[in-house]
Design a protein around this motif. Sequence first.
Motif, PDB file in Angstrom:
ATOM      1  N   LEU C  32      59.139  17.358  29.986  1.00  0.00           N
ATOM      2  CA  LEU C  32      58.428  18.329  29.142  1.00  0.00           C
ATOM      3  C   LEU C  32      59.018  19.727  29.271  1.00  0.00           C
ATOM      4  N   SER C  33      59.473  20.098  30.476  1.00  0.00           N
ATOM      5  CA  SER C  33      59.946  21.478  30.683  1.00  0.00           C
ATOM      6  C   SER C  33      61.099  21.806  29.759  1.00  0.00           C
ATOM      7  N   THR C  34      61.921  20.796  29.437  1.00  0.00           N
ATOM      8  CA  THR C  34      63.060  21.080  28.559  1.00  0.00           C
ATOM      9  C   THR C  34      62.589  21.412  27.152  1.00  0.00           C
ATOM     10  N   ARG C  35      61.383  20.957  26.797  1.00  0.00           N
ATOM     11  CA  ARG C  35      60.893  21.202  25.441  1.00  0.00           C
ATOM     12  C   ARG C  35      60.205  22.558  25.303  1.00  0.00           C
TER      13      ARG C  35
ATOM     14  N   ASP D  14      63.639  31.968  39.420  1.00  0.00           N
ATOM     15  CA  ASP D  14      64.332  30.972  38.599  1.00  0.00           C
ATOM     16  C   ASP D  14      63.665  30.963  37.233  1.00  0.00           C
ATOM     17  N   PRO D  15      64.162  31.766  36.288  1.00  0.00           N
ATOM     18  CA  PRO D  15      63.437  31.954  35.035  1.00  0.00           C
ATOM     19  C   PRO D  15      63.398  30.704  34.154  1.00  0.00           C
ATOM     20  N   THR D  16      64.443  29.896  34.151  1.00  0.00           N
ATOM     21  CA  THR D  16      64.431  28.710  33.292  1.00  0.00           C
ATOM     22  C   THR D  16      64.332  27.464  34.149  1.00  0.00           C
ATOM     23  N   ARG D  17      63.107  27.114  34.454  1.00  0.00           N
ATOM     24  CA  ARG D  17      62.893  25.922  35.257  1.00  0.00           C
ATOM     25  C   ARG D  17      62.968  24.694  34.369  1.00  0.00           C
ATOM     26  N   ALA D  18      63.377  23.604  34.954  1.00  0.00           N
ATOM     27  CA  ALA D  18      63.369  22.352  34.202  1.00  0.00           C
ATOM     28  C   ALA D  18      62.503  21.325  34.906  1.00  0.00           C
ATOM     29  N   HIS D  19      61.540  21.812  35.681  1.00  0.00           N
ATOM     30  CA  HIS D  19      60.683  20.883  36.416  1.00  0.00           C
ATOM     31  C   HIS D  19      59.391  21.586  36.771  1.00  0.00           C
ATOM     32  N   HIS D 225      51.066  19.303  40.318  1.00  0.00           N
ATOM     33  CA  HIS D 225      52.081  18.810  39.378  1.00  0.00           C
ATOM     34  C   HIS D 225      51.449  18.325  38.080  1.00  0.00           C
ATOM     35  N   ARG D 226      50.347  17.580  38.213  1.00  0.00           N
ATOM     36  CA  ARG D 226      49.725  17.022  37.011  1.00  0.00           C
ATOM     37  C   ARG D 226      49.131  18.124  36.148  1.00  0.00           C
ATOM     38  N   PHE D 227      48.579  19.150  36.820  1.00  0.00           N
ATOM     39  CA  PHE D 227      48.050  20.281  36.049  1.00  0.00           C
ATOM     40  C   PHE D 227      49.176  20.937  35.262  1.00  0.00           C
ATOM     41  N   ARG D 228      50.336  21.107  35.925  1.00  0.00           N
ATOM     42  CA  ARG D 228      51.446  21.776  35.254  1.00  0.00           C
ATOM     43  C   ARG D 228      51.964  20.934  34.099  1.00  0.00           C
ATOM     44  N   VAL D 229      51.952  19.607  34.263  1.00  0.00           N
ATOM     45  CA  VAL D 229      52.336  18.742  33.144  1.00  0.00           C
ATOM     46  C   VAL D 229      51.372  18.960  31.970  1.00  0.00           C
ATOM     47  N   GLY D 230      50.068  18.980  32.291  1.00  0.00           N
ATOM     48  CA  GLY D 230      49.076  19.210  31.243  1.00  0.00           C
ATOM     49  C   GLY D 230      49.273  20.564  30.582  1.00  0.00           C
ATOM     50  N   TRP D 231      49.571  21.555  31.395  1.00  0.00           N
ATOM     51  CA  TRP D 231      49.773  22.898  30.864  1.00  0.00           C
ATOM     52  C   TRP D 231      51.020  22.929  29.965  1.00  0.00           C
TER      53      TRP D 231
END
Lengths: 234, 222, 50, 264
Positions: C32-35, D14-19, D225-231
């Motif tokens: 999702l982060s990539t999107r 780290d401004p552009t996180r991918a995780h 982690h799950r909260f951040r996925v939801g966000w």
Amino acid sequence: MNRGVVPGGSVLAMAIISLTGVVALLGRFPGLAGVDLTVEAGEVVLIHGPNGAGKSTLLRVCAGLLRIESGHGQVLGHDVRSERPAIRRSVGLLGHDTALYEDLTVTENLRFWARASRVEEAQVPTALDRLGVPSRIHDVAVRHLSAGQRRRTALAAVVVRRPRLWLLDEPHAGLDAGGRDLVDALVKDASSAGATVMLASHELDRTVDLATRHLAVAGGMVVGDHGPEVDHAR
Amino acid sequence: MLADIAAVAGKDLRIEWRSRVTASQVIPFAALVLVLFGFALDANRPVLERATPGLFWMTVLFVTNLAVQRSTSIETSDGARRALLLAGIEPVAVFVGKALAVAVELLAVEIVLVGGVLVFYGAEIDDWGLLVLTCVVATMAVAAAGTLLGALVAGIRARETVLPILLLPVLAPVLISATRAFDDALGSVAVQGWAWLGLLAGFGVLNSGLGALAYGVLLEET
Amino acid sequence: MTHLGYLLVGWGVWLAALALYGFRVVARGRRLSTRVPADRQRWMTTRDRP
Amino acid sequence: MTTQVAAQDRGDGDPTRAHTGSRATRGLGLVVLAGLVALVLLAFFAAPPDDEQGDAVRLIFIHVPSAILTYVAFFTTAAGSAMWLWKRSSWWDITAHAAAEIGVMFCALTLFTGSIWGRPTWNTYWDWGDVRLVTTLILFLLMVGYLVVRSSGGDDPAVSTRAAIVGLLAAINIPIVNRSVEWWFDRTLHQKASLTDGKLEDLTLFTLVFGLVVGLLFFVWAMIHRFRVGWLEHQARAEDLDEALEARRSEAAAAGSSASGGEA
């Protein structure tokens, strides 16, 4: 119960509809993308525009049927965000679909509607008469009616309520010549009685003379707003 | 308020009566389930007698699912949902009216079912008062929870499958309590039937309360 | 040790479920982060009550 | 909790996180891993076998924490549901969803480890007369219903509202389920409040509490982690909506300019 009368305010002096930057979603699609609109009492507003322009969505927002995503506004003095039930109780909406119970008869439908709207049930036969719904189908289930008869019944439901704001979505669709004339007459009567009318229509030839104001809608926004004279000149 | 409740309940019952689905399909279905349980338990009288209360209420739960499904579809077809919104009836009145209509249909089915267990399973009734009260209270509770969940799934595309997934676990305590109360009423097991009736009433009150509060929120979520 | 089979199955499934869920949620986050553009990822560094 | 942890990460630079990870969650994750290893060692090698249950007691070290976390998670879901209905706060909505997902996993694990433990101890995988077991099963079914409603699709705030009502429905019905099952069979095989009995060995008790702490830390890690996925999902939708709005507005602008051009 609050029946939509503004306490202490003169109805005529205020805007019936005032919307500012209204965005409304249909699922995840922005049906309205930022509408600014003020409609004064007694106006007859014709809304036109291509399919998918947002005409029906605009009418549904004005009827308090749709939650708005952003922006603010009032309809009949009620906030379009927080007082939608009060708006719904006060307007008369004719939508694409007829909002009737298929298994109830014409009379039963209108009686239920009248009782819910706190209107005398004695108004029902008068309204049906006004719409030219023949008495032989009063006791027929809506399921068995033709499209035109349903449309007339649905209009009768609006008439029964005697709303101060009429919201008509393609009122001429599916009606015969007599029915179309009837719709025109209804709009004129409502307007002369001081009610405000918004109608969405593709039948510009017919509605141009009815309207006191033309609203062009496209891409979920109002893109043209002028009096009837421009179209007459054209 | 009372007039609104009556109007909503009357409308639903009239539609149901006119379609004749309860009379011509649901009641035969319920009777059929009873007969099939008889086959499944090998027409073994003692076992059937012991199982009668449970089978009775299992059947009622199946029928509840059907009745709520139909009650919901009245308001989801065409523009009817919009009609209900525009009509401006208080959501609480709509909730109570629809729940009452479902309850009346269920009671009609239960009358036939009581006849069915008397005839097919040879049940004998010790305590008519407890039996009737259990039916009334359990039916109200079931109808309230069902009507709330019916409105909840109304906007979901796969509502026919989602409704039982939600409804049946919620009704599990009703199944347990009503079955036990029937055990007492039919004299098949000596238990405190009236205490179970109290638990049923508690379930009914809690779920009706939540339903009355939540129904308006659900209607508003167009 | 008695009941070793039960113990191994119980603990095995328990640890596997936790690991699987952990990996899955992290993978979802990465996908999702990539999107989502960086300026919408405020929740990483600021209070995120909308 | 999530917010505070997230707030400490400003130094990450780290401004552009991918995780969805951050320094805090990585640290927490390592603690959880070490804790799990320690828990396995404690449970299998340090704690003594029980007088009655024998070595089957070693399953209790994961069963009891799972059960407690199940109820913690579903309480969080109920609270989040109420807050969504009251304040319409997306933060609580996402929290409720995250807790429900993790709660369903722990609930399934509770039921599973419970029946694995029940076989050698009670000589049955499933005991209908046990109140906590049956109540937990009904709770599991209700919360699966919650996730079904969540995944049923449709208008986004409507889905949140429906799910929130299911969450509250589960919360108010669980006491009734518990009561009805308790009366149903008024006998129970379940260990009655073993912690307060005082008959547990010190090391057994320590391992149990240690398991609970490790479980709780995993729960917090997974919640963040799950909260951040939801966000992120929330933000992805907002991004899509902005794009759709822009497209819609340029459609309007095109129509507007052509209309005025025609009239001129």
